[in-house]
Design a protein around this motif. Structure first.
Motif, PDB file in Angstrom:
ATOM      1  N   THR A 176     -13.321 -17.760  46.114  1.00 34.82           N
ATOM      2  CA  THR A 176     -12.818 -18.937  46.822  1.00 34.82           C
ATOM      3  C   THR A 176     -12.193 -19.950  45.868  1.00 34.82           C
ATOM      4  OG1 THR A 176     -15.006 -19.942  46.646  1.00 34.82           O
ATOM      5  CG2 THR A 176     -14.534 -18.739  48.669  1.00 34.82           C
ATOM      6  N   SER A 177     -11.938 -19.535  44.653  1.00 37.00           N
ATOM      7  CA  SER A 177     -11.370 -20.421  43.632  1.00 37.00           C
ATOM      8  C   SER A 177     -12.123 -21.736  43.533  1.00 37.00           C
ATOM      9  CB  SER A 177      -9.893 -20.716  43.908  1.00 37.00           C
ATOM     10  OG  SER A 177      -9.188 -19.517  44.024  1.00 37.00           O
ATOM     11  N   ALA A 178     -13.433 -21.631  43.553  1.00 38.39           N
ATOM     12  CA  ALA A 178     -14.247 -22.844  43.552  1.00 38.39           C
ATOM     13  C   ALA A 178     -14.383 -23.441  42.156  1.00 38.39           C
ATOM     14  CB  ALA A 178     -15.630 -22.537  44.119  1.00 38.39           C
ATOM     15  N   ILE A 179     -14.193 -22.605  41.147  1.00 41.32           N
ATOM     16  CA  ILE A 179     -14.347 -23.105  39.782  1.00 41.32           C
ATOM     17  C   ILE A 179     -12.975 -23.490  39.252  1.00 41.32           C
ATOM     18  CG2 ILE A 179     -15.152 -22.542  37.454  1.00 41.32           C
ATOM     19  CD1 ILE A 179     -17.003 -20.438  38.805  1.00 41.32           C
ATOM     20  N   LYS A 180     -12.834 -24.755  38.883  1.00 42.25           N
ATOM     21  CA  LYS A 180     -11.523 -25.248  38.436  1.00 42.25           C
ATOM     22  C   LYS A 180     -11.461 -25.247  36.914  1.00 42.25           C
ATOM     23  CE  LYS A 180     -10.011 -26.462  42.602  1.00 42.25           C
ATOM     24  NZ  LYS A 180     -10.713 -25.328  43.241  1.00 42.25           N
ATOM     25  N   GLY A 185      -2.852 -30.649  27.653  1.00 45.81           N
ATOM     26  CA  GLY A 185      -2.727 -31.183  26.299  1.00 45.81           C
ATOM     27  C   GLY A 185      -3.501 -30.390  25.265  1.00 45.81           C
ATOM     28  N   GLY A 186      -3.451 -29.082  25.366  1.00 48.68           N
ATOM     29  CA  GLY A 186      -4.114 -28.262  24.354  1.00 48.68           C
ATOM     30  C   GLY A 186      -5.618 -28.224  24.487  1.00 48.68           C
ATOM     31  N   LYS A 187      -6.135 -28.756  25.627  1.00 51.56           N
ATOM     32  CA  LYS A 187      -7.592 -28.752  25.834  1.00 51.56           C
ATOM     33  C   LYS A 187      -7.899 -28.046  27.150  1.00 51.56           C
ATOM     34  CE  LYS A 187      -9.165 -31.928  22.655  1.00 51.56           C
ATOM     35  NZ  LYS A 187      -8.197 -31.719  21.617  1.00 51.56           N
ATOM     36  N   ARG A 188      -9.074 -27.433  27.203  1.00 57.57           N
ATOM     37  CA  ARG A 188      -9.544 -26.848  28.472  1.00 57.57           C
ATOM     38  C   ARG A 188     -10.824 -27.541  28.905  1.00 57.57           C
ATOM     39  NH1 ARG A 188     -10.022 -20.500  29.349  1.00 57.57           N
ATOM     40  NH2 ARG A 188      -7.820 -20.903  29.745  1.00 57.57           N
ATOM     41  N   HIS A 189     -10.858 -27.961  30.157  1.00 54.64           N
ATOM     42  CA  HIS A 189     -12.083 -28.581  30.694  1.00 54.64           C
ATOM     43  C   HIS A 189     -12.731 -27.624  31.684  1.00 54.64           C
ATOM     44  CE1 HIS A 189     -10.721 -32.385  28.970  1.00 54.64           C
ATOM     45  NE2 HIS A 189      -9.516 -32.019  29.403  1.00 54.64           N
ATOM     46  N   LEU A 190     -13.978 -27.300  31.414  1.00 52.15           N
ATOM     47  CA  LEU A 190     -14.680 -26.353  32.282  1.00 52.15           C
ATOM     48  C   LEU A 190     -16.187 -26.572  32.125  1.00 52.15           C
ATOM     49  CD1 LEU A 190     -14.475 -23.808  34.121  1.00 52.15           C
ATOM     50  CD2 LEU A 190     -14.436 -22.423  32.056  1.00 52.15           C
ATOM     51  N   ASN A 192     -18.188 -29.085  32.575  1.00 52.61           N
ATOM     52  CA  ASN A 192     -18.555 -30.318  31.864  1.00 52.61           C
ATOM     53  C   ASN A 192     -18.328 -30.251  30.356  1.00 52.61           C
ATOM     54  OD1 ASN A 192     -19.471 -31.494  34.224  1.00 52.61           O
ATOM     55  ND2 ASN A 192     -21.519 -30.612  33.956  1.00 52.61           N
ATOM     56  N   LYS A 193     -17.497 -29.334  29.919  1.00 58.66           N
ATOM     57  CA  LYS A 193     -17.320 -29.174  28.477  1.00 58.66           C
ATOM     58  C   LYS A 193     -15.826 -29.135  28.187  1.00 58.66           C
ATOM     59  CE  LYS A 193     -19.202 -26.208  24.836  1.00 58.66           C
ATOM     60  NZ  LYS A 193     -20.003 -25.009  24.570  1.00 58.66           N
ATOM     61  N   THR A 194     -15.441 -29.628  27.019  1.00 55.80           N
ATOM     62  CA  THR A 194     -14.034 -29.595  26.639  1.00 55.80           C
ATOM     63  C   THR A 194     -13.836 -28.631  25.470  1.00 55.80           C
ATOM     64  OG1 THR A 194     -13.862 -31.880  27.324  1.00 55.80           O
ATOM     65  CG2 THR A 194     -12.062 -31.025  25.992  1.00 55.80           C
ATOM     66  N   PHE A 195     -12.882 -27.750  25.624  1.00 48.85           N
ATOM     67  CA  PHE A 195     -12.626 -26.745  24.588  1.00 48.85           C
ATOM     68  C   PHE A 195     -11.244 -26.951  23.993  1.00 48.85           C
ATOM     69  CE2 PHE A 195     -15.402 -24.976  27.777  1.00 48.85           C
ATOM     70  CZ  PHE A 195     -16.385 -24.330  27.042  1.00 48.85           C
ATOM     71  N   GLU A 196     -11.106 -26.538  22.770  1.00 50.47           N
ATOM     72  CA  GLU A 196      -9.783 -26.578  22.141  1.00 50.47           C
ATOM     73  C   GLU A 196      -9.090 -25.253  22.425  1.00 50.47           C
ATOM     74  OE1 GLU A 196      -7.849 -26.292  17.780  1.00 50.47           O
ATOM     75  OE2 GLU A 196      -9.959 -26.954  17.897  1.00 50.47           O
ATOM     76  N   LEU A 197      -7.824 -25.341  22.840  1.00 50.33           N
ATOM     77  CA  LEU A 197      -7.094 -24.106  23.129  1.00 50.33           C
ATOM     78  C   LEU A 197      -6.369 -23.636  21.880  1.00 50.33           C
ATOM     79  CD1 LEU A 197      -5.638 -24.882  26.663  1.00 50.33           C
ATOM     80  CD2 LEU A 197      -7.379 -23.197  26.102  1.00 50.33           C
ATOM     81  N   MET A 198      -6.260 -22.323  21.715  1.00 51.40           N
ATOM     82  CA  MET A 198      -5.566 -21.769  20.554  1.00 51.40           C
ATOM     83  C   MET A 198      -4.165 -21.347  20.938  1.00 51.40           C
ATOM     84  SD  MET A 198      -8.273 -19.428  18.594  1.00 51.40           S
ATOM     85  CE  MET A 198      -7.188 -19.052  17.241  1.00 51.40           C
ATOM     86  N   LYS A 199      -3.281 -21.455  19.954  1.00 54.87           N
ATOM     87  CA  LYS A 199      -1.890 -21.080  20.214  1.00 54.87           C
ATOM     88  C   LYS A 199      -1.616 -19.666  19.721  1.00 54.87           C
ATOM     89  CE  LYS A 199       0.292 -25.592  20.147  1.00 54.87           C
ATOM     90  NZ  LYS A 199       0.836 -26.609  19.286  1.00 54.87           N
ATOM     91  N   CYS A 200      -0.649 -19.026  20.360  1.00 53.61           N
ATOM     92  CA  CYS A 200      -0.184 -17.721  19.923  1.00 53.61           C
ATOM     93  C   CYS A 200       0.552 -17.904  18.597  1.00 53.61           C
ATOM     94  CB  CYS A 200       0.751 -17.127  20.977  1.00 53.61           C
ATOM     95  SG  CYS A 200       1.592 -15.636  20.461  1.00 53.61           S
TER      96      CYS A 200
END
Ligand code: SF4
Ligand code: SF4
Ligand code: SF4
Ligand code: FES
Lengths: 249, 633
Positions: A176-180, A185-190, A192-200
């Motif tokens: 149900t796509s309940a998890i957003k 801006g190069g960050k992932r929020h999931l 309650n935590k913020t992650f740094e995204l890596m680039k190719c």
């Protein structure tokens, strides 16, 4: 052996689940919590069917019911439709604004809910797939907490999990796509935590979180395979293609 | 009364009596008789009286006699009549004292033990016969009972293996191990017709046979001592009062199916049950009844205690196994049976405490004897915890097929406070409510099912006319809404919405169509839920709708609660034509809402807190609840 589903004769192996046999024979049974990758949930009960065995009828859950004899299955009797409608009504009362559930509701001609108190922000139907997926990854960052009507999916104490790697597999399996998963801006929020995204390293596209990448790298290293580089899917394919072209030149 | 026979003072220390200082009474007896000088006094008194007898006897016997006449003091498990506890019995004189206080102990010792006189004041007044009875057997409460599973509970000191052995304990095991094949045991249990006492009533023998048949090892046997029903204490009483019966039953079962490892799942709150069971297991091991090469037969079996976390759903067999495996106690679909794939995926026999306790008796007395008790399809007896609005609450055991009327009015002594019977709920929180018109139903697995209720594990709650049936349904659903594991949609969401409707109805927001919607939801929850909890959860709602529909209608259409329980829907008034101006209501009103005027007594609705005390107090039935039609005016 042969079983009959809605009058159609179907080949089946002992122990196979009704749902799988039906799918193979293009007989549609609605499902929500079933995933081929993570079978055996049996929580949503949408896939119920009637089984007639030795003249006796019973309601069973087709995604987890193994066939052991030459049974007759009815996927759409009046009784089944009635129960399924009530189940969808219950789901829709839980997550009234969820796109997927709302589509189901309309499909089954159920009027919008007016009798019950509803929460427009609820999307999770507690199928448990996300928890299973996370466990399957070996991470165990989320679980169901509480029981009964207060049950929910969460991280321990609703706090930012120290083990979550932000891979987003939970969101990917959610029916149900309940998890957003919020990437900006190069960050992932999931969770309650913020992650740094890596680039190719080739094209500079964001691929996944650093934790997720490290996790994969470690796993692969443990298997003794070559160390991988952070590449996006496209560039991965491209490199692979180039390598192949090189080899066959 | 023959003083030469050893007397025993049996003090009930079952759950009910313990909560009424039963243990203190026991300690007092022990100190007074065994430690203090009274012991000496008692013996010398007896000795002098028997001097002529002892003189003529062999000197060796004389010393025997000395010890024999000193009474034994025993703390026993539940003796049944919890309402009147603490209970004290003196055997073999058959004297039965009720509501014994610590301060009564000296009098009992002086009068009964030393002077052979009965303490009249402490005798039990039978509410049915309206007179005091001396022996327990004379009381209606005990007359209609038949103790099989409870045969030792309340009769022995649960901590004494000797006591158990004295009453045929481990005899069945010896017979089985020395003379019977596992096939013999299987067919004996099958022939007995014993059905699982934990709920669904599945034939025990068939279950065992299915497990014995599979060639997959290891196999496990489990005793379900989870007993999550609020107010129920059947299993607890057996585990506390006669632990060896359960152990012996399990060993025999293990022998029959070929298992060498057993688990006893006991809920954590059952402290005394765990303690007594632990002790009993140690004793059994020491005596060679458990462990390697039991009684030299070459058969190995041992039992381990597992303490349950206490979730109601863990009583469900698959959830219980998950819990033993150390996983979250959530049920799984039973399409693959536990006898084939149970604990850790291995063949498993799971029975509840009461079922196991029946096994040794069946072996000892034979399947034919067991079959002679009960009805066509339900053999033997059933233990119930009889609670609620009856005079005699307590732990009872009756032959299957006894009527509800007999249980409630003879054993239970009728409705407390002289009120009227309204309904009886059987089978625990997810059982149904049975109305007066069905009181002559013979209690067995199938008739209760047909009435929309169930045997369950044996809870029985009696309700009087001051009970609101809608509120009852709401109460149980509320319990179940917290206890459902929440895994599957029908149970979790269905119970939640049914509860929402019931809350609305009880608070005056019931709507047209609610009854139909409740029935529809109930049907779906029953049909589509994964485990037994969900499948039975709608029972209280569906049966109250079936048998007490007018009460639902009164709540929804007239906005009245006829029983005066739902406060929003209750308005008390005093019927002038019946009021005798005695003023009792005014005296009993805790909020000074009753005023005396020239014309009589009136209730000031602004001050009334709707407690109903006035209604209970009035002897002339003058305090009434305003009915719907009048409210509308
Ligand atoms: S978040 Fe999605 S996948 Fe997880 S339980 Fe809820 S509905 Fe299922
Ligand atoms: S029926 Fe209720 S208790 Fe049983 S599995 Fe489903 S949610 Fe859990
Ligand atoms: S219901 Fe209670 S508060 Fe109201 S008048 Fe009667 S006794 Fe007083
Ligand atoms: S798909 Fe079978 S229960 Fe959800």
């Amino acid at each position: 052996m042969v079983i009959t589903i809605d009058g159609i004769k179907c080949q089946a192996h002992k122990g196979e689940y009704i749902l799988d046999i039906a799918k193979r024979n293009n007989i549609h049974i609605p499902t929500l919590c079933h995933s081929d990758a993570l079978p055996g949930q049996g929580n949503c009960r949408l896939c119920i069917v009637e089984v007639i065995e030795k003249g006796r009828k019973k309601v069973v859950t087709s995604c987890i019911f193994p066939v052991t004899g030459e049974i007759e299955v009815v996927t759409n009797s009046e009784k089944i439709r009635g129960i399924r409608k009530t189940l969808i009504r219950l789901l829709s009362a839980r997550a009234p604004k969820n796109e997927y559930i709302d589509k189901l509701r309309q499909e089954y001609n159920i009027p919008p809910e007016t009798r019950f108190k509803t929460d427009d922000n609820e999307n999770c139907i507690l199928c448990g797939l996300c928890v299973r997926a996370c466990e399957e990854m070996g991470i165990y960052a989320i679980s169901t907490v509480n029981r009964g009507i207060t049950k929910k999916v969460s991280t321990p104490f609703d706090e930012a999990s120290d083990v979550c790697i932000g891979c987003g597999v939970c969101a990917y399996v959610c029916p149900t796509s309940a998890i957003k998963v919020l990437d900006e801006g190069g960050k992932r929020h999931l969770w309650n935590k913020t992650f740094e995204l890596m680039k190719c390293v080739k094209c500079g596209e964001y691929i996944t979180t650093r934790e997720h990448f490290e996790y994969i790298r470690k796993k692969i290293a443990a298997e003794g395979t070559e160390i991988i580089e952070p590449l996006c899917d496209k560039c991965k394919k491209k490199t692979l293609g180039e390598n192949m072209a090189q080899t066959y030149k | 009364m023959n003083r030469n026979v050893k007397r025993t003072v049996l003090i009930c220390c079952g759950p009910g009596c313990l909560s009424n200082q039963g243990m203190d009474v026991y300690e007092e007896f022990k100190t007074k008789i065994l430690i203090s000088g009274l012991d000496v006094d008692l013996r010398s008194a007896v000795e002098t009286e028997n001097a002529c007898v002892t003189d003529t006897l062999h000197p060796g016997i004389k010393t025997d006699l000395e010890t024999m006449v000193s009474p034994a003091v025993k703390a026993t498990g539940c003796q049944g009549l919890c309402e009147m506890g603490p209970l004290v019995r003196i055997e073999p004189d058959s004297i039965f004292y009720t509501k014994v206080k610590v301060s009564d102990v000296t009098e009992i010792i002086e009068k009964t033990l030393m002077e052979n006189r009965v303490v009249e004041r402490l005798l039990y007044k039978d509410p049915v016969q309206g007179r005091k009875v001396r022996a327990r057997e004379e009381a209606e409460f005990y007359k209609s009972q038949l103790k099989v599973a409870l045969r030792n509970v309340g009769e022995i000191d649960p901590e004494s293996l000797d006591d158990y052995i004295e009453r045929d304990g481990y005899r069945a095991l010896k017979i089985v191990l020395s003379q019977k094949t596992s096939e013999d045991v299987l067919s004996e249990i099958e022939k007995s017709g014993l059905r699982g006492r934990g709920g669904a009533g599945f034939p025990t023998g068939r279950k065992w046979r299915q497990c014995a048949r599979t060639g997959n090892y290891p196999k496990y046997v489990i005793c379900n001592g989870d007993e999550g029903d609020p107010g129920a204490f059947m299993d607890r009483s057996i585990m506390e009062g006669d632990p060896h019966s359960v152990i012996e039953g399990m060993i025999i079962g293990a022998y029959a199916v070929g298992s060498h490892e057993g688990f006893m799942y006991i809920r954590d709150e059952y402290f005394l049950a765990i303690q007594n069971m632990t002790k009993a297991l140690e004793q059994a091991r020491r005596e060679g009844f458990l462990g390697k090469n039991i009684l030299g037969s070459g058969f190995d079996f041992d039992i381990q205690i597992v303490r349950g976390g206490g979730a109601f759903v863990c009583g469900e067999s698959t959830a219980l196994m998950a819990s033993i495996e150390g996983k979250v106690g959530e049920p799984r679909a039973k399409y693959i049976r536990s006898v084939e794939k149970g604990l850790w995926g291995k063949p498993t026999v799971l029975n509840n405490v009461e079922t196991w306790a029946n096994v040794p008796v069946i072996i000892n007395k034979g399947a034919d004897w067991f079959c002679s008790i009960g009805t066509e399809r339900s053999k033997g007896t059933k233990v119930f915890s009889l609670v609620g609005k009856v005079r005699n609450t307590g732990l009872i055991e009756v032959p299957m097929g006894v009527t509800l009327r007999r249980i409630i009015f003879d054993i239970g002594g009728g409705i407390a406070g002289g009120r009227k019977f309204k309904a009886v709920q059987t089978g625990g929180p997810s059982g149904g409510c049975i109305p007066e018109s069905l009181l002559d139903l013979k209690v067995d697995f199938d008739t209760l099912d047909e009435a929309g209720s169930m045997m369950g594990s044996g809870g029985m709650i009696v309700m009087d006319d001051r009970t609101c049936m809608v509120d009852v349904a709401r109460y149980y659903l509320n319990f179940l809404s917290e206890e459902s594991c929440g895994k599957c949609v029908p149970c979790r969401e269905g119970i939640r919405r049914m509860l929402e409707i019931l809350n609305d109805i009880c608070e005056g927001r019931g709507r047209q169509g609610d009854i139909e919607l409740l029935a529809e939801l109930g049907e779906t929850v029953r049909e589509a839920s994964l485990c037994g909890l969900g499948k039975t959860a709608p029972n209280p709602v569906l049966t109250t709708i079936k048998y007490f529909k007018d009460e639902y209608l009164a709540h929804i259409e007239d906005k009245t609660c006829p029983a005066g329980v739902c406060k929003n829907l209750t308005t008390y008034y005093i019927d002038k034509t019946l009021c005798k101006s005695c003023g009792l209501c005014k005296k009993n009103c805790p909020s000074e809402a009753i005023e005396e005027k020239l014309e009589g007594y009136f209730i000031n609705l602004l001050k009334c807190i709707k407690c109903g005390s006035c209604m209970n107090a009035c002897r002339f039935g003058a305090v009434k609840i305003l009915a719907g039609i009048m409210r509308k005016l």
